[in-house]
Structure formats: structure tokens, C-alpha cells
Design an enzyme around this catalytic site. Structure first.
Site, PDB file in Angstrom:
ATOM      1  CG  ASP A  35      11.732 -60.412  11.593  1.00  0.00           C
ATOM      2  OD1 ASP A  35      10.770 -59.703  12.120  1.00  0.00           O
ATOM      3  OD2 ASP A  35      11.443 -61.658  10.964  1.00  0.00           O
ATOM      4  CB  VAL A 156       1.827 -46.740  16.438  1.00  0.00           C
ATOM      5  CG1 VAL A 156       2.887 -45.868  17.194  1.00  0.00           C
ATOM      6  CG2 VAL A 156       2.186 -48.096  16.480  1.00  0.00           C
ATOM      7  CE  LYS A 207      -2.366 -52.537  22.582  1.00  0.00           C
ATOM      8  NZ  LYS A 207      -1.878 -51.508  21.238  1.00  0.00           N
ATOM      9  CG  ASN A 211      -6.357 -51.809  21.056  1.00  0.00           C
ATOM     10  OD1 ASN A 211      -6.373 -50.756  20.825  1.00  0.00           O
ATOM     11  ND2 ASN A 211      -5.469 -52.707  20.550  1.00  0.00           N
ATOM     12  CB  CYS A 261      -4.713 -54.307  17.515  1.00  0.00           C
ATOM     13  SG  CYS A 261      -3.016 -53.966  16.678  1.00  0.00           S
TER      14      CYS A 261
HETATM   15  N1  SAJ Z   1     -13.401 -49.281  12.230  1.00  0.00           N
HETATM   16  C1  SAJ Z   1     -14.685 -49.181  12.004  1.00  0.00           C
HETATM   17  N2  SAJ Z   1     -15.368 -48.068  12.461  1.00  0.00           N
HETATM   18  C2  SAJ Z   1     -14.625 -47.035  12.692  1.00  0.00           C
HETATM   19  C3  SAJ Z   1     -13.215 -47.043  13.092  1.00  0.00           C
HETATM   20  C4  SAJ Z   1     -12.799 -48.355  12.815  1.00  0.00           C
HETATM   21  O1  SAJ Z   1     -15.444 -50.095  11.499  1.00  0.00           O
HETATM   22  O2  SAJ Z   1     -15.241 -45.972  13.248  1.00  0.00           O
HETATM   23  C5  SAJ Z   1     -12.727 -50.530  11.877  1.00  0.00           C
HETATM   24  C6  SAJ Z   1     -11.554 -50.405  10.813  1.00  0.00           C
HETATM   25  O3  SAJ Z   1     -12.041 -50.360   9.644  1.00  0.00           O
HETATM   26  C7  SAJ Z   1     -10.509 -51.564  10.993  1.00  0.00           C
HETATM   27  C8  SAJ Z   1     -10.997 -51.831  12.694  1.00  0.00           C
HETATM   28  O4  SAJ Z   1     -11.959 -51.173  13.006  1.00  0.00           O
HETATM   29  O5  SAJ Z   1     -11.294 -52.838  10.506  1.00  0.00           O
HETATM   30  C9  SAJ Z   1      -9.559 -51.044  13.361  1.00  0.00           C
HETATM   31  O6  SAJ Z   1      -9.019 -49.987  12.902  1.00  0.00           O
HETATM   32  P1  SAJ Z   1      -8.552 -48.953  13.779  1.00  0.00           P
HETATM   33  O7  SAJ Z   1      -8.126 -47.697  12.771  1.00  0.00           O
HETATM   34  O8  SAJ Z   1      -9.651 -48.317  14.887  1.00  0.00           O
HETATM   35  O9  SAJ Z   1      -7.414 -49.495  14.539  1.00  0.00           O
HETATM   36  P2  SAJ Z   1      -6.155 -50.346  14.117  1.00  0.00           P
HETATM   37  O10 SAJ Z   1      -6.268 -52.003  14.656  1.00  0.00           O
HETATM   38  O11 SAJ Z   1      -5.485 -50.009  13.152  1.00  0.00           O
HETATM   39  O12 SAJ Z   1      -5.113 -49.995  15.495  1.00  0.00           O
HETATM   40  C10 SAJ Z   1      -5.253 -50.112  16.836  1.00  0.00           C
HETATM   41  C11 SAJ Z   1      -5.415 -48.660  17.593  1.00  0.00           C
HETATM   42  N3  SAJ Z   1      -6.053 -48.595  18.757  1.00  0.00           N
HETATM   43  C12 SAJ Z   1      -6.693 -47.587  18.967  1.00  0.00           C
HETATM   44  O13 SAJ Z   1      -7.336 -46.564  18.381  1.00  0.00           O
HETATM   45  C13 SAJ Z   1      -7.667 -47.593  20.516  1.00  0.00           C
HETATM   46  C14 SAJ Z   1      -3.804 -48.184  17.709  1.00  0.00           C
HETATM   47  O14 SAJ Z   1      -3.624 -46.919  18.560  1.00  0.00           O
HETATM   48  C15 SAJ Z   1      -3.221 -49.635  18.471  1.00  0.00           C
HETATM   49  O15 SAJ Z   1      -1.943 -49.168  18.420  1.00  0.00           O
HETATM   50  C16 SAJ Z   1      -3.453 -50.514  17.625  1.00  0.00           C
HETATM   51  O16 SAJ Z   1      -4.814 -50.954  17.446  1.00  0.00           O
HETATM   52  C17 SAJ Z   1      -2.643 -51.700  18.214  1.00  0.00           C
HETATM   53  O17 SAJ Z   1      -1.581 -52.112  17.753  1.00  0.00           O
HETATM   54  O18 SAJ Z   1      -3.160 -52.222  19.346  1.00  0.00           O
END
Ligand code: SAJ
Length: 418
Positions: A35, A156, A207, A211, A261
Site C-alpha cells: 500500500d 464481500v 459483479k 450491485n 460500490c
Molecule cells: N440500503 C438501503 N436499503 C436496503 C439495503 C441497503 O437503503 O434495503 C443502502 C445502505 O444503507 C447503503 C447502500 O444501500 O447506503 C449499500 O449498502 P449494502 O449493504 O446493500 O451494500 P454495500 O455497498 O455495503 O456492499 C455491496 C454488496 N453487494 C451486494 O449485496 C449485491 C457486497 O456484497 C459487495 O461486495 C460490495 O457492494 C462491493 O464491494 O461491491
């Protein structure tokens, strides 16, 4: 070659790279983690971790103590190179691949025939076989003949990284069959889920589609929130009722979509297929405008109050993480301030934020409204009466549905929800 004598050089020691490096190391690989940030490198080598992720510190300590993980600021020769650097978007929503480019160039002097290069960073379709292969070719070695090259996107979930790193299936896309198999043989040593080998572009698309699918699903929930509000009905109740149907599973509305993401990756698909990706674009627009809709609702509630103050709870992009990247909270905060509202933000997890954060007591004192934007578990334990006594008006707007509203109502609060 057994993993006992296999050397891996992993570039990018962030939320994905560091846990991956540590898991590889505790499974017997010799790992050099790279890093450019000196403070990150020093912390890891002394068994410390600057990121807040469940179990990560213990795992990194075990990896460093085993002698199999060492961090440094530049790459070293290895059998395999893994690139796990950020791929943000630019102002114009195109992919910023400069970190991938820099990482790939930095390994050029160390590449030898027979090396494997794995790209974990999320990238637009075609990047692995196109840009990455082109850069690696500058070494004089020929990818597909002298070098093996694959894309293995991370999947993840922050907050559950260590569990998901091991349990989730992995998709490995090789620039040819041998590349895919070589990369898969590494992941099969650390992953309990299935490791599926496909083409590089199929892995890239899978991927991005994962998302984008979540983004579309959240946009649907946010749209339900706006429709329900217009009809004077609680959206969470409507969603809970609809979800009683055996084939309906609606996600939860909120203040918008943050993180590095989900607000970013769908744009890689939109740029690659601007005509076809219509639903994905609309979902992005809905989720991007959600913070402003939330701010408007708070402003309606504050109308007529002189010198209004909002106590804003939570700036992390989601609950129980310390990450404020792309957080909807910054947009809500800015929109409120632009309209003359004093905003005092509090967060028990976030340490670095572009705006000043205050302690809970300071934040609620003299406030007219609590605006809860992040469902950190601590907020659920707070005592409404004690908080209400410090406020000028007792109004709480819970955009995450995480407070026990009965308790707040009993303490005389007016309640707003989605
Ligand atoms: N959120 C909502 N309502 C929901 C679920 C989430 O408003 O019902 C919001 C969260 O508060 C947040 C955003 O969406 O602001 C994203 O949060 P998240 O928990 O859905 O996802 P991330 O960004 O933490 O992680 C995602 C994950 N992708 C999926 O679930 C398809 C993770 O598996 C990926 O590895 C990660 O993106 C990535 O690195 O791409």
C-alpha cells in the site's frame, strides 16, 4: 506448487485487500501486502488495523505473527500478484481506472514468466482482457503465453467481510482457460463456497450486475416510500404486507444509497451500454435524489421555526460501519444547510468526515428535530426522555425504521418515518 512455498504480492490494503491478504497468509501463503500509504503499512506490520471491521484486527495480528504477512510500500517479486485497489467514478460518471493502471505498472519490473496476475477490483466489461493485458504486455512477456491473467471480483459485504470472504462463492474469469484455473486454485484454498471459472468479461459483468440489481431493488423500495407518503401510509408497513406474498421480497427504503460500490458500479454498465441500461439508469437517478427528498420532508417539518436546528444521527453510509464514502448524509446535510438550517451531526463509528462531528449531548441540545440517517445499533439504546429534555422541540424523523417508536412517542415525540 503447494501454498507453503507460494508467494503472493497483493496490492491495495483496504477493506477488501487487507482481509484477503490476511486470510491468504493464515492459510500458508507467503504474502507481501503493498500500500502506498506509509501509516497503513506501519500499522499492519505492528499488528494494528486502521479500519473498523469485525474480527479484522485479530486476523491481521495472527497473519503478521505467523510470519506470512508483511506490508510494504512497493511491490516485490512473487508467483502471483493480486490487485485490489479502488475504482471510483469521475465527475462525468466514467470509471476512474488510474489506481488499477498504477498498480499494474508498478509490478512490471517484477514480472517473470509463469506469473499469475489477478484483478479483484470492480471494473467495466472488457478491462481485464483489454487495458490490463495491454499494460502487462509492456513487460515483454506475453499474457496468455508467458503470463496468466484473471479477474476475480470481490463480493464481500462491509460489516461481514471475513465471514463472506470465506463463505461466498467466487467467480473467476480468465483471459484463457489456464489463467482461470490457476487463479481458481488459489481461491479454492481459502474459500468454502464454490469457485466457478468463466471468461474474464462474464466475471466482470456478473459483479456489476450483482450491485446494479441491489441498486434497482433499493430504488424500488425508495419509490414505494414516496408513493406511500403521498397516500399518507407508512411505507414500511406496506412493504411488510407485500412481503407476506411468497414470491415478493422488497428491500427497505432509506435516505439513499451510499458506499463505494453500489452508487458507483451501475455506472460502469450504463457507460458500456447507454441505450440498453435504462432501468439501471433510472434506479441510479431515484437513489441519488432520495437524500434531497428526505431533506425536503425535514424542511417541511421545520417550516416557520426561527433559526431551526437539526440533530443529524449517523453519517456512515450504512449501520455499524465507520465508512462515510458516498454517504447520503452529506447530501442531506448540505441541502439543509443551504436552506438556513443549523445541522449538528453525530456518529459513534465514523472517525474521519469532511464536516465537523459533535458529541450526542452537544448535537441534541437546542435541536428542533432528530434526523436519523444511519441505523447504528447504539441509537436504539438511547433514552428518549433524557434526549427530549435537551431539545427545543420533540420531533424525530427515523429514515431507517430502527428506533422503537412507541418509546419515543411515550416521551412526547412527534414521529416521522418513511
Ligand atoms: N440500503 C438501503 N436499503 C436496503 C439495503 C441497503 O437503503 O434495503 C443502502 C445502505 O444503507 C447503503 C447502500 O444501500 O447506503 C449499500 O449498502 P449494502 O449493504 O446493500 O451494500 P454495500 O455497498 O455495503 O456492499 C455491496 C454488496 N453487494 C451486494 O449485496 C449485491 C457486497 O456484497 C459487495 O461486495 C460490495 O457492494 C462491493 O464491494 O461491491
Amino acid at each position: 506448487m503447494s501454498n507453503l512455498d507460494q508467494h503472493i504480492c497483493l496490492l491495495g490494503l483496504g477493506y477488501v485487500g487487507l482481509p484477503t491478504a490476511a486470510i491468504l497468509a493464515v492459510n500458508g501463503f507467503h504474502v507481501i501486502g503493498v500500500d502506498p500509504k506509509r501509516e497503513v503499512v506501519n500499522a499492519i506490520n505492528s499488528g494494528d488495523v486502521l479500519l473498523d471491521e469485525v474480527g479484522l484486527k485479530t486476523l491481521v495480528q495472527a497473519a503478521v505473527n505467523s510470519g506470512n504477512l508483511r506490508a510494504q510500500t512497493g511491490p516485490a517479486p512473487a508467483d502471483a500478484f493480486v490487485i485490489a485497489v479502488p475504482t471510483p467514478i469521475r465527475e462525468d460518471q466514467s470509471a476512474d481506472l488510474s489506481y488499477v493502471e498504477q498498480a499494474a505498472r508498478s509490478i512490471l519490473p517484477h514480472l517473470r514468466a509463469g506469473n499469475l496476475v489477478v484483478l479483484e477490483s470492480t471494473v467495466p466489461p472488457g478491462t481485464t482482457s483489454g487495458m490490463l493485458v495491454a499494460i502487462l504486455s509492456e513487460s515483454g512477456l506475453v499474457p496468455g503465453r508467458d503470463l496468466f491473467v484473471a479477474h476475480c471480483p470481490e463480493r464481500v459485504l462491509p460489516g461481514r467481510i471475513l465471514a463472506e470472504l470465506v463463505q461466498n462463492d467466487r467467480v473467476v474469469g480468465g483471459i484463457d482457460d489456464e489463467s482461470g484455473e490457476r487463479a481458481a486454485s488459489i481461491y479454492r484454498r481459502i474459500v468454502e463456497g464454490e469457485v466457478v471459472v468463466v471468461s474474464a468479461v462474464a466475471a466482470e459483468l456478473a459483479k456489476l450486475v450483482e450491485n446494479a440489481s441491489r441498486d434497482v431493488a433499493i430504488a424500488f423500495a425508495n419509490e414505494v416510500a414516496r408513493i406511500s407518503h403521498e397516500q399518507g401510509v407508512d411505507a414500511r408497513e406496506v412493504i411488510a404486507l407485500a412481503n407476506r406474498h411468497p414470491r415478493v421480497n422488497i428491500l427497505q427504503p432509506g435516505p439513499g444509497v451510499g458506499g463505494h460500490c453500489i452508487p458507483v458500479d451501475p455506472w460502469f454498465l450504463i457507460s458500456a451500454a447507454p441505450e440498453a441500461a435504462r432501468l439501471i439508469r433510472t434506479a441510479r437517478e431515484i437513489n441519488d435524489s432520495q437524500p434531497l427528498w428526505i431533506a425536503e420532508r425535514a424542511l417541511q417539518e421545520l417550516a416557520g421555526i426561527p433559526d431551526p436546528k437539526v440533530s443529524l444521527w449517523g453519517v456512515a453510509y450504512k449501520g455499524n460501519v465507520d465508512d462515510p464514502r458516498e454517504t447520503p448524509a452529506l447530501k442531506v446535510l448540505t441541502a439543509l444547510e443551504k436552506r438556513g438550517v443549523r445541522v449538528s451531526a453525530v456518529d459513534f463509528h465514523v472517525k474521519r468526515f469532511p464536516r465537523e462531528l459533535e458529541d450526542l449531548e452537544t448535537s441534541v441540545t437546542g435541536a428542533d428535530l432528530i434526523l436519523l440517517l444511519t441505523d447504528h445499533r447504539e441509537f436504539g439504546f438511547l433514552e428518549p426522555e433524557a434526549i427530549g429534555q435537551r431539545m427545543r422541540r420533540r420531533i424525530v424523523f427515523d429514515t431507517r425504521g430502527c428506533l422503537s417508536l412507541d418509546r419515543w412517542q411515550q416521551a412526547g415525540f412527534r414521529l416521522l418515518s418513511l
